[in-house]
Structure formats: structure tokens, C-alpha cells
Design a protein around this motif. Structure first.
Motif, PDB file in Angstrom:
ATOM      1  N   ARG A  29      50.195 -82.232 -28.082  1.00 32.03           N
ATOM      2  CA  ARG A  29      50.160 -83.029 -26.844  1.00 32.03           C
ATOM      3  C   ARG A  29      51.063 -82.419 -25.782  1.00 32.03           C
ATOM      4  O   ARG A  29      50.679 -82.279 -24.620  1.00 32.03           O
ATOM      5  CB  ARG A  29      50.614 -84.472 -27.126  1.00 32.03           C
ATOM      6  N   LEU A  30      52.257 -82.065 -26.200  1.00 33.96           N
ATOM      7  CA  LEU A  30      53.226 -81.510 -25.255  1.00 33.96           C
ATOM      8  C   LEU A  30      52.744 -80.175 -24.699  1.00 33.96           C
ATOM      9  O   LEU A  30      52.823 -79.937 -23.487  1.00 33.96           O
ATOM     10  CB  LEU A  30      54.583 -81.362 -25.955  1.00 33.96           C
ATOM     11  N   LEU A  31      52.216 -79.327 -25.543  1.00 31.87           N
ATOM     12  CA  LEU A  31      51.728 -78.027 -25.081  1.00 31.87           C
ATOM     13  C   LEU A  31      50.559 -78.173 -24.115  1.00 31.87           C
ATOM     14  O   LEU A  31      50.500 -77.487 -23.086  1.00 31.87           O
ATOM     15  CB  LEU A  31      51.338 -77.164 -26.285  1.00 31.87           C
ATOM     16  N   GLU A  32      49.638 -79.076 -24.414  1.00 33.84           N
ATOM     17  CA  GLU A  32      48.515 -79.320 -23.504  1.00 33.84           C
ATOM     18  C   GLU A  32      49.025 -79.821 -22.158  1.00 33.84           C
ATOM     19  O   GLU A  32      48.572 -79.373 -21.101  1.00 33.84           O
ATOM     20  CB  GLU A  32      47.538 -80.327 -24.119  1.00 33.84           C
ATOM     21  N   ALA A  33      49.980 -80.736 -22.186  1.00 29.32           N
ATOM     22  CA  ALA A  33      50.547 -81.252 -20.938  1.00 29.32           C
ATOM     23  C   ALA A  33      51.252 -80.143 -20.163  1.00 29.32           C
ATOM     24  O   ALA A  33      51.099 -80.035 -18.942  1.00 29.32           O
ATOM     25  CB  ALA A  33      51.515 -82.395 -21.231  1.00 29.32           C
ATOM     26  N   LEU A  34      52.023 -79.310 -20.868  1.00 29.95           N
ATOM     27  CA  LEU A  34      52.756 -78.227 -20.202  1.00 29.95           C
ATOM     28  C   LEU A  34      51.817 -77.161 -19.636  1.00 29.95           C
ATOM     29  O   LEU A  34      52.194 -76.441 -18.709  1.00 29.95           O
ATOM     30  CB  LEU A  34      53.748 -77.582 -21.176  1.00 29.95           C
ATOM     31  N   SER A  35      50.615 -77.070 -20.171  1.00 31.89           N
ATOM     32  CA  SER A  35      49.656 -76.107 -19.621  1.00 31.89           C
ATOM     33  C   SER A  35      49.139 -76.563 -18.257  1.00 31.89           C
ATOM     34  O   SER A  35      48.582 -75.772 -17.505  1.00 31.89           O
ATOM     35  CB  SER A  35      48.490 -75.886 -20.589  1.00 31.89           C
ATOM     36  N   ARG A  36      49.361 -77.843 -17.927  1.00 31.78           N
ATOM     37  CA  ARG A  36      48.894 -78.404 -16.654  1.00 31.78           C
ATOM     38  C   ARG A  36      50.026 -78.766 -15.693  1.00 31.78           C
ATOM     39  O   ARG A  36      49.850 -78.713 -14.482  1.00 31.78           O
ATOM     40  CB  ARG A  36      48.089 -79.674 -16.910  1.00 31.78           C
ATOM     41  N   TYR A  37      51.146 -79.209 -16.235  1.00 33.93           N
ATOM     42  CA  TYR A  37      52.241 -79.766 -15.430  1.00 33.93           C
ATOM     43  C   TYR A  37      53.594 -79.349 -15.991  1.00 33.93           C
ATOM     44  O   TYR A  37      53.693 -79.006 -17.162  1.00 33.93           O
ATOM     45  CB  TYR A  37      52.232 -81.309 -15.484  1.00 33.93           C
ATOM     46  N   SER A  38      54.635 -79.497 -15.187  1.00 34.79           N
ATOM     47  CA  SER A  38      55.983 -79.552 -15.731  1.00 34.79           C
ATOM     48  C   SER A  38      56.157 -80.992 -16.213  1.00 34.79           C
ATOM     49  O   SER A  38      55.586 -81.916 -15.652  1.00 34.79           O
ATOM     50  CB  SER A  38      57.018 -79.182 -14.673  1.00 34.79           C
ATOM     51  N   VAL A  39      56.931 -81.170 -17.288  1.00 33.21           N
ATOM     52  CA  VAL A  39      57.032 -82.482 -17.922  1.00 33.21           C
ATOM     53  C   VAL A  39      58.499 -82.794 -18.191  1.00 33.21           C
ATOM     54  O   VAL A  39      59.214 -81.966 -18.745  1.00 33.21           O
ATOM     55  CB  VAL A  39      56.238 -82.517 -19.250  1.00 33.21           C
ATOM     56  N   THR A  40      58.924 -83.991 -17.800  1.00 33.50           N
ATOM     57  CA  THR A  40      60.297 -84.406 -18.100  1.00 33.50           C
ATOM     58  C   THR A  40      60.354 -85.051 -19.485  1.00 33.50           C
ATOM     59  O   THR A  40      59.336 -85.466 -20.048  1.00 33.50           O
ATOM     60  CB  THR A  40      60.836 -85.432 -17.077  1.00 33.50           C
ATOM     61  N   THR A  41      61.563 -85.149 -19.999  1.00 33.87           N
ATOM     62  CA  THR A  41      61.777 -85.833 -21.268  1.00 33.87           C
ATOM     63  C   THR A  41      61.236 -87.255 -21.206  1.00 33.87           C
ATOM     64  O   THR A  41      60.597 -87.722 -22.148  1.00 33.87           O
ATOM     65  CB  THR A  41      63.288 -85.857 -21.590  1.00 33.87           C
TER      66      THR A  41
END
Length: 93
Positions: A29-41
Motif C-alpha cells: 500500500r505504501l509503495l503504491e501511494a509513494l509511486s503517486r504522491y509524497s506521503v506523511t506518517t
């Protein structure tokens, strides 16, 4: 800065596509999100159901992903300030 409605919806969609609570599912999930956006904790916790984001980031780094951490101060719904990581995917293995 608050999470945009569009980003929140996208992160929630990712959560629904990558089911499970194990570390592998959380990393996916985190990797998919990071492929699209920067993500905060906080975003990882609230919208991706990743409750120990730094551990998942460390695991992804050990797999060869280049992920930068930028520190931010955010204000929560209760009005308290917290220092959180903003993660940015900079390279893949």
C-alpha cells in the motif's frame, strides 16, 4: 497542510485494493501511494492503515528503494503540533 480530498480518496482506494494487515500488505500500500504522491506518517496511518510507517519505510529501503524523509510540523484535529516525516520515493531498485 491538510490532505486534499483528491489525495485522500486516492489513498483510500489504494487501501481497498491492497487488503491485509501484514507488513507485506502495508508495504505494498505504501509503495503504491509513494509511486503517486509524497506521503506523511499521518496520511499513511489515517488513509492507508499503515500504523508504523517508519518500520515499513525501513523495510522498503532495505529492499533497495530510495526514499527521502523530509520533516514537517503538522497540526492535528485537536490543535496540537507534531513533527512527522514526509516520505518521497526517489528511486526503485
Amino acid at each position: 497542510k491538510a490532505t486534499s480530498h483528491e489525495k485522500k480518496a486516492a489513498l483510500e482506494m489504494i487501501r481497498s485494493e491492497f487488503k491485509g494487515n501484514g507488513s507485506r500488505s502495508q508495504r505494498a500500500r505504501l509503495l503504491e501511494a509513494l509511486s503517486r504522491y509524497s506521503v506523511t506518517t499521518f496520511e499513511a496511518m489515517r488513509y492507508l492503515d499503515v500504523y508504523h510507517c517508519p518500520a515499513r519505510i525501513l523495510q522498503l529501503r532495505k529492499q533497495g528503494y530510495k526514499i527521502a524523509t523530509h520533516w514537517q510540523t503538522v497540526v492535528t484535529e485537536s490543535g496540537n503540533q507534531h513533527r512527522v516525516g514526509l516520505y518521497v520515493l526517489e528511486g526503485r531498485p
